[in-house]
Design a protein around this motif. Structure first.
Motif, PDB file in Angstrom:
ATOM      1  N   ASP A 203      10.393   3.606 -10.408  1.00 43.87           N
ATOM      2  CA  ASP A 203      10.548   2.494 -11.629  1.00 43.87           C
ATOM      3  C   ASP A 203       9.291   2.035 -12.300  1.00 43.87           C
ATOM      4  O   ASP A 203       9.365   1.358 -13.327  1.00 43.87           O
ATOM      5  N   ALA A 204       8.215   2.510 -11.996  1.00 38.52           N
ATOM      6  CA  ALA A 204       6.820   2.409 -12.533  1.00 38.52           C
ATOM      7  C   ALA A 204       6.667   3.048 -13.804  1.00 38.52           C
ATOM      8  O   ALA A 204       7.430   4.346 -14.046  1.00 38.52           O
ATOM      9  N   SER A 205       6.163   2.545 -14.660  1.00 36.24           N
ATOM     10  CA  SER A 205       5.742   3.114 -15.977  1.00 36.24           C
ATOM     11  C   SER A 205       4.600   4.261 -15.698  1.00 36.24           C
ATOM     12  O   SER A 205       4.246   4.234 -14.526  1.00 36.24           O
ATOM     13  N   PRO A 206       4.561   5.348 -16.563  1.00 31.53           N
ATOM     14  CA  PRO A 206       3.364   6.357 -16.426  1.00 31.53           C
ATOM     15  C   PRO A 206       1.971   5.748 -16.083  1.00 31.53           C
ATOM     16  O   PRO A 206       1.135   6.462 -15.256  1.00 31.53           O
ATOM     17  N   GLU A 207       1.400   4.621 -16.815  1.00 28.75           N
ATOM     18  CA  GLU A 207       0.258   4.038 -16.603  1.00 28.75           C
ATOM     19  C   GLU A 207       0.356   3.544 -15.294  1.00 28.75           C
ATOM     20  O   GLU A 207      -0.712   3.646 -14.552  1.00 28.75           O
ATOM     21  N   GLU A 208       1.591   2.677 -14.997  1.00 31.59           N
ATOM     22  CA  GLU A 208       1.427   2.034 -13.597  1.00 31.59           C
ATOM     23  C   GLU A 208       1.339   3.123 -12.389  1.00 31.59           C
ATOM     24  O   GLU A 208       0.556   2.871 -11.475  1.00 31.59           O
ATOM     25  N   LEU A 209       2.178   4.164 -12.821  1.00 35.27           N
ATOM     26  CA  LEU A 209       2.202   5.132 -11.696  1.00 35.27           C
ATOM     27  C   LEU A 209       0.825   5.744 -11.525  1.00 35.27           C
ATOM     28  O   LEU A 209       0.513   5.912 -10.496  1.00 35.27           O
ATOM     29  N   THR A 210       0.194   5.937 -12.599  1.00 36.37           N
ATOM     30  CA  THR A 210      -1.102   6.527 -12.303  1.00 36.37           C
ATOM     31  C   THR A 210      -2.154   5.516 -11.507  1.00 36.37           C
ATOM     32  O   THR A 210      -2.813   6.052 -10.704  1.00 36.37           O
ATOM     33  N   GLY A 211      -1.891   4.332 -11.785  1.00 34.21           N
ATOM     34  CA  GLY A 211      -2.793   3.403 -11.114  1.00 34.21           C
ATOM     35  C   GLY A 211      -2.269   3.496  -9.500  1.00 34.21           C
ATOM     36  O   GLY A 211      -3.337   3.425  -8.630  1.00 34.21           O
ATOM     37  N   TYR A 212      -1.301   3.544  -9.204  1.00 30.25           N
ATOM     38  CA  TYR A 212      -0.695   3.500  -7.592  1.00 30.25           C
ATOM     39  C   TYR A 212      -1.123   4.904  -6.955  1.00 30.25           C
ATOM     40  O   TYR A 212      -1.747   4.737  -5.966  1.00 30.25           O
ATOM     41  N   LEU A 213      -0.826   5.719  -7.600  1.00 30.06           N
ATOM     42  CA  LEU A 213      -1.439   7.090  -7.427  1.00 30.06           C
ATOM     43  C   LEU A 213      -2.819   7.415  -7.037  1.00 30.06           C
ATOM     44  O   LEU A 213      -3.412   8.212  -6.115  1.00 30.06           O
ATOM     45  N   THR A 214      -3.884   6.702  -7.900  1.00 28.18           N
ATOM     46  CA  THR A 214      -5.301   6.715  -7.714  1.00 28.18           C
ATOM     47  C   THR A 214      -5.881   5.787  -6.924  1.00 28.18           C
ATOM     48  O   THR A 214      -6.694   6.094  -6.315  1.00 28.18           O
ATOM     49  N   ALA A 215      -5.269   4.290  -7.076  1.00 27.06           N
ATOM     50  CA  ALA A 215      -5.936   3.327  -6.444  1.00 27.06           C
ATOM     51  C   ALA A 215      -5.305   3.249  -5.081  1.00 27.06           C
ATOM     52  O   ALA A 215      -5.889   2.235  -4.105  1.00 27.06           O
ATOM     53  N   GLY A 216      -4.019   3.689  -4.826  1.00 34.67           N
ATOM     54  CA  GLY A 216      -3.314   3.509  -3.483  1.00 34.67           C
ATOM     55  C   GLY A 216      -2.624   2.356  -3.500  1.00 34.67           C
ATOM     56  O   GLY A 216      -2.536   1.338  -4.472  1.00 34.67           O
ATOM     57  N   ILE A 217      -1.878   2.167  -2.625  1.00 32.34           N
ATOM     58  CA  ILE A 217      -1.024   0.869  -2.339  1.00 32.34           C
ATOM     59  C   ILE A 217      -1.306   0.432  -0.702  1.00 32.34           C
ATOM     60  O   ILE A 217      -0.892   1.341   0.208  1.00 32.34           O
ATOM     61  N   ARG A 218      -1.814  -0.900  -0.757  1.00 32.76           N
ATOM     62  CA  ARG A 218      -1.859  -1.518   0.467  1.00 32.76           C
ATOM     63  C   ARG A 218      -0.534  -2.071   1.142  1.00 32.76           C
ATOM     64  O   ARG A 218       0.467  -2.303   0.425  1.00 32.76           O
ATOM     65  N   ASN A 219      -0.317  -2.153   2.305  1.00 30.84           N
ATOM     66  CA  ASN A 219       0.874  -2.764   3.090  1.00 30.84           C
ATOM     67  C   ASN A 219       1.172  -4.196   2.588  1.00 30.84           C
ATOM     68  O   ASN A 219       2.391  -4.377   2.463  1.00 30.84           O
ATOM     69  N   ASP A 220       0.108  -4.976   2.362  1.00 28.15           N
ATOM     70  CA  ASP A 220       0.361  -6.390   1.754  1.00 28.15           C
ATOM     71  C   ASP A 220       0.620  -6.350   0.295  1.00 28.15           C
ATOM     72  O   ASP A 220       0.986  -7.502  -0.103  1.00 28.15           O
ATOM     73  N   GLU A 221       0.656  -5.313  -0.061  1.00 21.55           N
ATOM     74  CA  GLU A 221       1.349  -5.201  -1.668  1.00 21.55           C
ATOM     75  C   GLU A 221       2.356  -4.800  -2.021  1.00 21.55           C
ATOM     76  O   GLU A 221       3.019  -4.697  -3.176  1.00 21.55           O
ATOM     77  N   VAL A 222       3.214  -4.596  -1.065  1.00 19.97           N
ATOM     78  CA  VAL A 222       4.704  -4.232  -1.188  1.00 19.97           C
ATOM     79  C   VAL A 222       5.541  -5.344  -0.858  1.00 19.97           C
ATOM     80  O   VAL A 222       5.066  -6.131  -0.216  1.00 19.97           O
ATOM     81  N   ARG A 223       6.631  -5.296  -1.655  1.00 21.93           N
ATOM     82  CA  ARG A 223       7.659  -6.465  -1.542  1.00 21.93           C
ATOM     83  C   ARG A 223       9.067  -6.120  -0.994  1.00 21.93           C
ATOM     84  O   ARG A 223      10.184  -6.583  -1.251  1.00 21.93           O
ATOM     85  N   GLY A 224       9.076  -5.142  -0.101  1.00 18.61           N
ATOM     86  CA  GLY A 224      10.445  -4.598   0.541  1.00 18.61           C
ATOM     87  C   GLY A 224       9.980  -3.609   1.343  1.00 18.61           C
ATOM     88  O   GLY A 224       8.769  -3.154   1.867  1.00 18.61           O
ATOM     89  N   GLY A 225      10.954  -2.768   1.880  1.00 17.72           N
ATOM     90  CA  GLY A 225      10.711  -1.779   2.850  1.00 17.72           C
ATOM     91  C   GLY A 225      10.414  -2.159   4.253  1.00 17.72           C
ATOM     92  O   GLY A 225       9.551  -1.334   5.227  1.00 17.72           O
ATOM     93  N   PHE A 226      10.961  -3.363   4.460  1.00 12.61           N
ATOM     94  CA  PHE A 226      10.631  -3.993   5.802  1.00 12.61           C
ATOM     95  C   PHE A 226      11.375  -3.269   6.971  1.00 12.61           C
ATOM     96  O   PHE A 226      12.549  -3.051   7.274  1.00 12.61           O
ATOM     97  N   GLY A 227      10.449  -2.817   7.820  1.00 12.25           N
ATOM     98  CA  GLY A 227      10.821  -2.001   9.077  1.00 12.25           C
ATOM     99  C   GLY A 227       9.698  -2.082   9.901  1.00 12.25           C
ATOM    100  O   GLY A 227       8.763  -2.732  10.005  1.00 12.25           O
ATOM    101  N   LEU A 228       9.790  -0.989  10.899  1.00  9.86           N
ATOM    102  CA  LEU A 228       8.656  -0.937  12.056  1.00  9.86           C
ATOM    103  C   LEU A 228       7.185  -0.853  11.349  1.00  9.86           C
ATOM    104  O   LEU A 228       6.117  -1.440  11.939  1.00  9.86           O
ATOM    105  N   VAL A 229       7.222   0.229  10.230  1.00 13.97           N
ATOM    106  CA  VAL A 229       5.934   0.605   9.854  1.00 13.97           C
ATOM    107  C   VAL A 229       5.375  -0.661   9.260  1.00 13.97           C
ATOM    108  O   VAL A 229       4.029  -0.903   9.578  1.00 13.97           O
TER     109      VAL A 229
END
Length: 415
Positions: A116-142
């Motif tokens: 759902d990210a724009s190309p610019e946003e996707l570039t940011g996620y792919l290069t700067a990474g994503i921390r566990n506390d930056e997600v707002r879903g996917g709640f499970g054991l991990v």
């Protein structure tokens, strides 16, 4: 070299010193702010850089290139434009989520999030990474068991060193295979740029991120038709063999010099030991100059090799002193050595500070870090114009001007 660009300049390079026309850089960004004392070793940095100062130094580096009429392209801008392609987006997201540590729940959530990210946003996620506390879903054991500041997608601070993930050999680009786990996604993103960006579409590629390890910092284009490839911490003998077969098959080179180097942090790549500054001059770390050797790899004569018709057999010569083997392959009387530093201790200090890692802008013109005072003096004494740049923060990842630049276009040398 065949023109493959719409920007008016042909893509390709047949040497390290032909006049530089176009280069790819990566301006330090948010990914460097992700470095901490806990992860900097894993992410291959020797310290925590002051990011704002690193950006200032990098901007000055880019401006010094522009002042010499070098076109500067930025990797993240190219990647953002490439990610307009659905094919590129899908490949990028799949590779980013391939880690086994994510689990199906988090992988499924992040897949939808990134889609759902724009190309610019996707570039940011792919290069700067994503921390566990930056997600707002996917709640499970991990997500429940990982620390809040653990990375689900690791940042890529080594994008700064654009030389490593691709090398142009004449009019083809070798997309490399990076050895260290922290860097594997870099070359996959670089491959997307060359495959999907309109400027590079149609470019013929050799090697590839899925092949044996070869890193761009180990590949020197000594002269038209002559490559030197370091074999050490990052590039394997099998990687050099595959690259040699590919460049011979494509008629891009007649000799590949395999150069064993010490497997240490200070000498991780061949370009930490030596770089070309003129058609017959090389800046070299004197503490290894006498021991540096090379095996000349060429195509064997099919009649002598008793090979099956069409089989490509390589002939590997006995090791010779590197400067001797290089001069023979280049067809010159001598490859003249300019020493790093003035004495063994200074040489060791300035080699660690990337004194050998120069970027040639043209024959007898090279960019170097200003802090390597004695090495720069030696270069100037040998007739080399030195374009000095600051690098106190840029050097914290152990890389100099050559490491931070991927030449896309150089004027060919006359042969």
């Amino acid at each position: 070299m065949t023109s493959t660009t719409t920007a008016g300049r042909p893509h390709g390079a047949d040497s390290e010193v032909g006049r530089l026309r176009t280069v790819v850089l990566h301006r330090p960004g948010p990914e460097l702010k992700r470095l901490t004392p806990r992860n900097n070793d894993k992410l291959l940095f020797d310290g925590i850089p002051w990011v704002a100062r690193a950006q200032e130094e990098h901007d000055a580096f880019a401006e010094a290139l522009r002042e010499r009429d070098v076109e500067v392209l930025y990797l993240t801008e190219l990647l953002t434009e490439a990610l307009e392609s659905e094919v590129a987006r899908n490949h990028a997201i799949t590779s980013a989520l391939s880690g086994l540590h994510l689990g199906d729940t988090m992988r499924s959530y992040l897949g939808r999030f990134l889609a759902d990210a724009s190309p610019e946003e996707l570039t940011g996620y792919l290069t700067a990474g994503i921390r566990n506390d930056e997600v707002r879903g996917g709640f499970g054991l991990v997500t429940s068991l990982l620390a809040s500041d653990d990375f689900l997608v690791d940042p890529l601070p080594n994008l700064l060193f654009t030389r490593d993930s691709s090398v142009w050999v004449r009019d083809r680009v070798a997309v490399t295979a990076l050895a260290m786990p922290a860097r594997k996604r870099e070359t996959q993103l670089t491959d997307l740029v060359y495959s999907e960006h309109p400027r590079f579409r149609g470019t013929m590629k050799i090697h590839g991120w899925h092949h044996e390890y070869v890193e761009g910092g180990d590949v020197l284009l000594l002269a038209p038709g002559v490559l030197a490839v370091g074999v050490g911490e990052r590039t394997t003998p099998a990687g050099v063999e595959r690259l040699a077969r590919q460049v011979f098959h494509a008629g891009l080179a007649h000799t590949v010099l395999a150069v064993p180097i010490t497997q240490e942090r200070a000498t991780m790549h061949l370009d930490t030991v030596c770089t070309m500054v003129d058609v017959d001059k090389i800046i070299m770390y004197p503490n290894v100059a006498d021991s540096l050797r090379a095996h000349a790899v060429t195509l064997a004569d099919p009649a002598e090799a008793h090979a099956d018709p069409g089989e490509m057999r390589l002939q590997v010569a006995e090791a010779e002193p590197f400067l001797v083997a290089a001069a023979k392959a280049m067809g010159i009387d001598a490859l003249h050595q300019i020493d790093t530093g003035l004495d063994p201790v200074t040489a060791e200090r300035e080699q660690w500070d990337d004194g050998n890692n120069t970027l040639a802008l043209a024959p007898r013109v090279a960019v170097a870090y200003e802090r390597n005072v004695e090495t720069n003096d030696r270069l100037e004494a040998a007739g080399i114009e030195v374009v000095r740049i600051a690098g106190s923060e840029l050097g914290s990842g152990r890389g100099g001007p050559r490491c931070m630049s991927c030449p896309v276009s150089r004027d060919p040398l006359a042969v």
